[in-house]
Design a protein around this motif. Structure first.
Motif, short mmCIF file in Angstrom:
data_model
loop_
_atom_site.label_atom_id
_atom_site.label_comp_id
_atom_site.label_asym_id
_atom_site.label_seq_id
_atom_site.Cartn_x
_atom_site.Cartn_y
_atom_site.Cartn_z
N LEU B 314 -10.30 -28.64 -6.76
CA LEU B 314 -11.00 -27.90 -5.70
C LEU B 314 -11.79 -26.97 -6.35
O LEU B 314 -12.92 -26.76 -6.12
CB LEU B 314 -10.08 -27.25 -4.81
CG LEU B 314 -10.50 -26.05 -3.99
CD1 LEU B 314 -11.50 -26.41 -3.11
CD2 LEU B 314 -9.46 -25.13 -3.37
N ALA B 315 -11.38 -26.36 -7.50
CA ALA B 315 -12.21 -25.29 -8.23
C ALA B 315 -13.15 -26.07 -8.94
O ALA B 315 -14.41 -25.60 -9.00
CB ALA B 315 -11.17 -24.76 -9.32
N VAL B 316 -13.11 -27.14 -9.78
CA VAL B 316 -14.22 -27.64 -10.26
C VAL B 316 -15.34 -28.27 -9.37
O VAL B 316 -16.38 -28.23 -9.56
CB VAL B 316 -13.89 -28.98 -11.35
CG1 VAL B 316 -13.20 -28.41 -12.59
CG2 VAL B 316 -13.29 -29.97 -10.68
N GLY B 317 -14.92 -28.74 -8.00
CA GLY B 317 -15.72 -28.98 -6.88
C GLY B 317 -16.51 -27.62 -6.52
O GLY B 317 -17.79 -27.77 -6.32
N ALA B 318 -15.66 -26.91 -6.14
CA ALA B 318 -16.70 -25.69 -5.62
C ALA B 318 -17.44 -25.05 -6.65
O ALA B 318 -18.71 -24.48 -6.03
CB ALA B 318 -15.39 -24.60 -5.28
N LEU B 332 -15.82 -17.81 -12.18
CA LEU B 332 -14.26 -17.54 -11.97
C LEU B 332 -13.58 -18.63 -11.45
O LEU B 332 -12.29 -18.84 -11.98
CB LEU B 332 -14.20 -16.39 -10.55
CG LEU B 332 -12.87 -15.56 -10.68
CD1 LEU B 332 -12.80 -14.94 -11.85
CD2 LEU B 332 -13.06 -14.64 -9.40
N ALA B 333 -14.06 -19.56 -10.72
CA ALA B 333 -13.12 -20.69 -10.18
C ALA B 333 -12.98 -21.50 -11.52
O ALA B 333 -12.06 -22.14 -11.63
CB ALA B 333 -14.06 -21.42 -9.09
N PHE B 407 -8.90 -19.35 -6.03
CA PHE B 407 -9.37 -19.16 -4.64
C PHE B 407 -10.29 -18.08 -4.45
O PHE B 407 -11.05 -18.25 -3.58
CB PHE B 407 -7.91 -18.38 -3.90
CG PHE B 407 -6.91 -19.40 -3.90
CD1 PHE B 407 -7.13 -20.58 -3.37
CD2 PHE B 407 -5.52 -19.05 -3.96
CE1 PHE B 407 -6.32 -21.54 -3.24
CE2 PHE B 407 -4.51 -20.01 -4.00
CZ PHE B 407 -5.00 -21.52 -3.57
N ALA B 408 -10.17 -17.01 -5.41
CA ALA B 408 -11.31 -15.92 -5.24
C ALA B 408 -12.92 -16.54 -5.73
O ALA B 408 -13.80 -16.30 -4.89
CB ALA B 408 -11.04 -14.67 -6.22
N GLY B 409 -12.65 -17.35 -6.73
CA GLY B 409 -13.88 -18.06 -7.12
C GLY B 409 -14.45 -19.18 -5.96
O GLY B 409 -15.68 -19.33 -5.93
N THR B 418 -10.95 -23.54 0.96
CA THR B 418 -10.26 -22.48 0.30
C THR B 418 -9.14 -22.15 1.24
O THR B 418 -7.74 -22.33 0.82
CB THR B 418 -10.96 -21.47 -0.50
OG1 THR B 418 -11.95 -21.94 -1.01
CG2 THR B 418 -10.24 -20.56 -1.27
N ALA B 419 -9.25 -22.05 2.44
CA ALA B 419 -8.48 -21.36 3.43
C ALA B 419 -7.34 -22.28 3.69
O ALA B 419 -6.23 -21.99 3.70
CB ALA B 419 -9.05 -21.23 4.58
#
Lengths: 472, 501
Positions: B314-318, B332-333, B407-409, B418-419
């Motif tokens: 999720l983080a690397v996608g976001a 941050l992510a 999550f913050a990122g 994220t939710a």
């Protein structure tokens, strides 16, 4: 090329092998049975000398000999070294089982003659000489397949012979047609002439020619002899049949694809890629549930030929094709011989289950088996990995990415049956050590596994040598 | 330095195999932990000499197969250094944990030492083929670990593991060849390819290459739908094997996203990032829900790995979403994703070792077979509790730092995803609490299959010595993460700059 070059020193490796074969035949008639191993020693010396001569010739510029019938270039040079190196290993595999055999010297002589045929196929650039090489590679091989004179051996030889004779006739017919179409049998004049000739004639001729060469390579659809011949013949002979003639045939195919049957004359890439796809897929599928180790390896060689045909399919379209094929052929030869050497080392173990517990009694042999089988899969850092990498790159580069993808899928499938063999070998056994063993074959297995690893890690200096240009 | 770090374990492994058969068992047992300790010392030395924010360091470049564009090129930066350290810590823990191993000690230690070489080698590789070589060899070594020292159905599980991950590795290889042929001159060098960005402006080609890379890495990570090899492999593997598999081998996939896919295919990555976000969220939720349905403790932990890896995906996608989000959030992510790799390695490593303790005592992972273990084995209960709370992301543990950053990122660029992913935290909390209640509390119940000892002895010294440092590491990272984040942050900013090209 100017004057016709008829210097026999240019084909010194071939001359050495032929000379040693003939001398061996004479010697064999006089030597007592217990001393016949001298013929094998002579053969080994000839092969060793041939390797040196081939290496020296490879460092010189390319040349053609005997009226452009024979060429000495990177393809010939590499094939010579691979074939003669394989001959050395196979001789070691022959030594113990054939020791003091009533026909010991004959075995060595037949081996050398057949290897000579493979060399001729690899080095020639004349269709007639190709046919001669085909016959020279085939006829002694038929005899070797049935050398044991037992039921399965006879069946093996008969199947091999019948299919070989049929496809050999087709090949001669094809050569005749190509001669009619191009008014020459030498590759240099034939290459430019064929695109001008009637397409149907060229196509029919090419199909006949390919039938013969693919038979030697053991590729689908000329593969029917492989499983029975390999299972029926003795393990050392099987090791020979699946390695040396194939190298010669593949080198011949590469040369044909680069100079004669280029895409102008026939849809070369399409035909070969279909053959390659069929070989790897059918070979793999048939290997899945084999229980006999020789039969499993036989199907594995069919699929390996499929991968080896990848660079052949893009011959002339990608500069990567030639080094890829030559490197892969060397890697395949040594890895396949290593696997067969393990089979030779344990003559009583014919089924996969017989290998149970090998790791306890012979840890090094089990390790060699694992290296060779994983090597055939293409696991780094074995030589076949680099070979596959090069072959895949060549296929992509030549615009046949789908073939590389199919080869990758097939590679995954092949893991399955190689693991079926690896698993019993490395798991705990019931305790009984294997009965009869062949120590010499064991050292061949170690050597082959070591070469396979070494060639893979030292691919750096080897690969550029193989990319040498074709002699025009 | 790096070369020594990478190949020393294999050299020791070969030595170990060459030792005469009469070598006393104690000596054989000690070689592995000693080597692992030296390795940890080496990696600490590397870290000490690492200049924070200085980019790639300790670079070594040598010709290997120049005509094929393959070179021996290694180096560390802020992405790889934490993972190198994690690898050495985990291998040392596993070495200590396996001190009492009785089955074919020599081969076991040699395999793990070899495995350590492949893991370290992968993280320092700056050449695609070198990366692939270590990637493939890690599969081979892990196959033998599972097949040779696993439980009942280990063969089957090992075969499945091999076939799956090998398929992935070949997809990866095809992708690498695609990159190689696109570059001019042809090369497999990651640094060189990053500089060239050979697929810029060739969207169809880049999409195919990215597909091959993502499939290859997703199998290894694993994400839904390529995760089905993971639960059986974990269930059947020996404890130390599971710890390494989850702790280090899974990171190879996620590390590949950051090291290869993002910098080398920036355009394609940006275009298809949403797909990865979706895959990530699905992995988070699917992993958590299926874990909730497990009755087998180890299988449950295995599925939480799918869940935790989902956060990283999720983080690397976001992080690739460029529209109206601050670079700081995306950085941050990414930093969170690397922190999560380290954190997950420590915590899951500990959990799997504890699962091994459980199995060793009761010969089963069935949670229903146990009850009230806390009364008999307070240390075991305490550590399992700590590990479970760390895994569900409680503040004060490294998992919290990592997931909070993720999550913050990700919230800015991908609020909905994220939710949804936050729900995963709730689910894991539920499932871990349920497992703790089942095993540790209530009336005493122990499995009594034939052959199992009735007593449930508490953790032995070597077991504690393996598990406690891992959890201590998770706590240290949870309280003072700065020293780690200082290393990661510059590297994740670099990756973002490359993605934004």
């Amino acid at each position: 090329m100017g004057d016709m070059n008829e210097n026999p020193l240019d084909i010194l490796p071939e001359v050495l092998l032929a000379g040693s074969a003939v001398t061996g035949l004479l010697l064999g008639a006089w030597l007592p049975r217990r001393r016949q191993w001298l013929v094998g020693l002579l053969a080994a010396l000839a092969a060793g000398g041939g390797i040196v001569a081939a290496a020296v010739a490879a460092s010189r510029p390319d040349l053609t000999a005997f009226g452009e019938a024979f060429t000495v270039d990177a393809i010939t040079g590499t094939s010579r070294i691979v074939v003669l190196g394989a001959v050395l290993l196979v001789l070691a595999l022959f030594a113990r089982p054939f020791h003091a055999h009533p026909r010991e010297s004959e075995a060595y002589v037949l081996l050398q003659l057949s290897a000579l045929g493979a060399l001729v196929m690899a080095g020639t650039q004349d269709l007639l000489l190709l046919a001669a090489g085909y016959l020279l590679a085939s006829v002694p091989a038929y005899t070797l397949a049935g050398f044991r004179k037992d039921g399965p051996g006879t069946e093996a030889a008969l199947k091999y012979y019948v299919i070989g004779a049929l496809l050999g006739v087709l090949m001669l017919a094809g050569i005749t047609l190509l001669y009619a179409a191009g008014r020459a049998t030498g590759y240099p004049p034939l290459g430019p002439a064929l695109p001008e000739a009637p397409r149907a004639l060229v196509a029919a001729g090419a199909v006949g020619l390919l039938a013969g060469v693919l038979f030697k390579a053991g590729a689908v659809p000329a593969h029917f002899w492989v499983p029975d011949a390999i299972q029926g013949s003795s393990a050392p002979a099987a090791a020979f049949l699946t390695t040396i003639p194939k190298v010669g045939a593949l080198a011949a195919l590469l040369r044909l694809g680069e100079t004669v049957l280029t895409d102008g004359a026939m849809p070369w890439a399409a035909v070969i890629s279909v053959v390659a796809a069929a070989s790897m897929t059918l070979g793999n599928l048939a290997a899945f549930f084999q229980d006999d180790v020789k039969r499993l390896l036989a199907y594995s060689t069919i699929s390996q030929v499929g991968y080896l045909l990848l660079p052949v399919a893009v011959a002339g379209r990608s500069v990567l094709a030639q080094p890829a094929l030559l490197y892969y052929a060397a890697a395949y030869a040594v890895t396949n011989l290593g696997a067969f050497a393990v089979v030779c080392a344990l003559p009583r173990a014919t089924r996969l289950a017989d290998y149970r517990g090998l790791v306890r009694h012979r840890p090094l042999l089990a390790a060699s088996l694992v290296v060779c089988l994983l090597g055939l899969v293409g696991t780094p850092p074995t030589a076949v990995f680099v070979g596959k990498l090069e072959a895949f790159s060549a296929a992509f580069d030549g615009g046949h990415g789908w073939l590389a993808v199919l080869a990758a899928v097939n590679t995954v499938a092949s893991v399955f049956y190689y693991l079926r063999w690896i698993v019993p070998a490395v798991s705990r056994g019931d305790g009984a050590a294997p009965a009869a063993e062949d120590g010499l074959a064991r050292s061949v297995a170690y050597t082959a596994a070591a070469i396979s690893l070494g060639l893979g890690t030292a691919a750096g200096p080897v690969l550029p040598v193989l990319g040498g240009s074709l002699a025009a | 330095m790096l070369t020594a770090l990478v190949f020393a374990p294999t050299a020791v492994a070969l030595l170990l195999l060459a030792l005469p058969a009469r070598t006393p068992l104690t000596a054989l047992r000690l070689v592995w932990p000693a080597t692992a300790a030296v390795e940890l010392g080496l990696v600490i030395a590397v870290w000490a000499g690492y200049e924070t924010g200085g980019g790639r360091q300790y670079e070594v470049r040598a010709r290997w197969i120049p005509s094929a564009g393959v070179g021996y090129h290694v180096g560390v930066d802020g992405l790889s250094l934490p993972l190198l350290a994690l690898t050495c810590v985990l291998f040392l823990a596993c070495a200590v944990y396996s001190l009492r191993e009785t089955r074919r000690v020599r081969a076991y230690a040699a395999l793990f030492l070899f495995l350590q070489t492949t893991c370290l080698g992968l993280f320092v590789s700056l050449d695609l083929i070198l990366f692939f070589v270590f990637f493939d060899l890690s599969i081979v070594a892990m196959y033998f670990v599972i097949a040779g020292w696993g439980h009942r159905d280990a063969r089957q599980a090992a075969l499945q593991f091999f076939l799956y991950t090998f398929t992935g590795s070949l997809a990866l290889l095809l992708g690498f060849i695609g990159l190689y042929l696109a570059a001019s001159p042809h090369t497999f060098d990651i640094v060189e390819l990053t500089r060239q960005n050979p697929l810029a402006g060739r969207s169809a080609y880049a999409a195919l290459v990215l597909l091959a890379l993502v499939v290859g890495l997703a199998v290894k990570t694993p994400t839904v739908p390529f995760h089905t090899w993971l639960p059986p492999a974990h269930t059947e593997a020996p404890a130390a094997g599971s710890a390494i598999l989850a702790g280090v081998l899974l990171k190879m996939g996620t590390y590949g996203f950051l090291r290869i896919a993002m910098p080398l295919l920036p355009e394609a990555w940006r275009r298809y990032a949403l797909t990865l976000v979706v895959i990530g969220v699905v992995s988070v939720l699917h992993g958590a829900l299926v874990a909730l349905a497990q009755s087998d403790f180890k299988r449950m932990v295995a599925y939480t790995s799918v869940n935790h890896m989902g956060y990283i995906v999720l983080a690397v996608g976001a992080a690739a979403a460029t529209a109206d989000t601050s670079a700081q959030a995306r950085s941050l992510a990414l930093t969170g994703s690397v922190t999560q790799m380290v954190s997950h390695g420590l915590i899951t490593g500990a959990l799997f070792l504890l699962a091994g303790v459980l199995y060793e005592r009761g010969r089963t992972y069935e949670m229903a077979a146990y009850g009230g273990v806390a009364a008999l084995a307070p240390v075991f209960a305490a550590l399992t509790g700590v590990a479970a709370f760390a895994s569900l992301g409680l503040p004060g543990f490294s998992g919290f730092v990592a997931e909070f950053q993720i999550f913050a990122g990700s919230l800015g660029p991908r609020p909905l995803a994220t939710a949804l992913a936050v729900l995963g935290i709730l689910l894991t909390a539920g499932l871990f609490l349920r497992a703790l209640r089942q095993i540790l509390t209530g009336p005493l119940r122990l499995p009594d299959a034939p052959g199992t000892p009735r007593a449930f002895p508490d953790l032995r010294a070597h077991e504690s010595a393996a598990v406690v440092p891992l959890l201590a590491g998770a706590v240290v990272l949870g309280i003072t993460p700065r020293f780690l984040l200082d290393v990661i942050e510059p590297a994740s900013r670099t990756v973002l700059e490359l993605v934004d090209r």
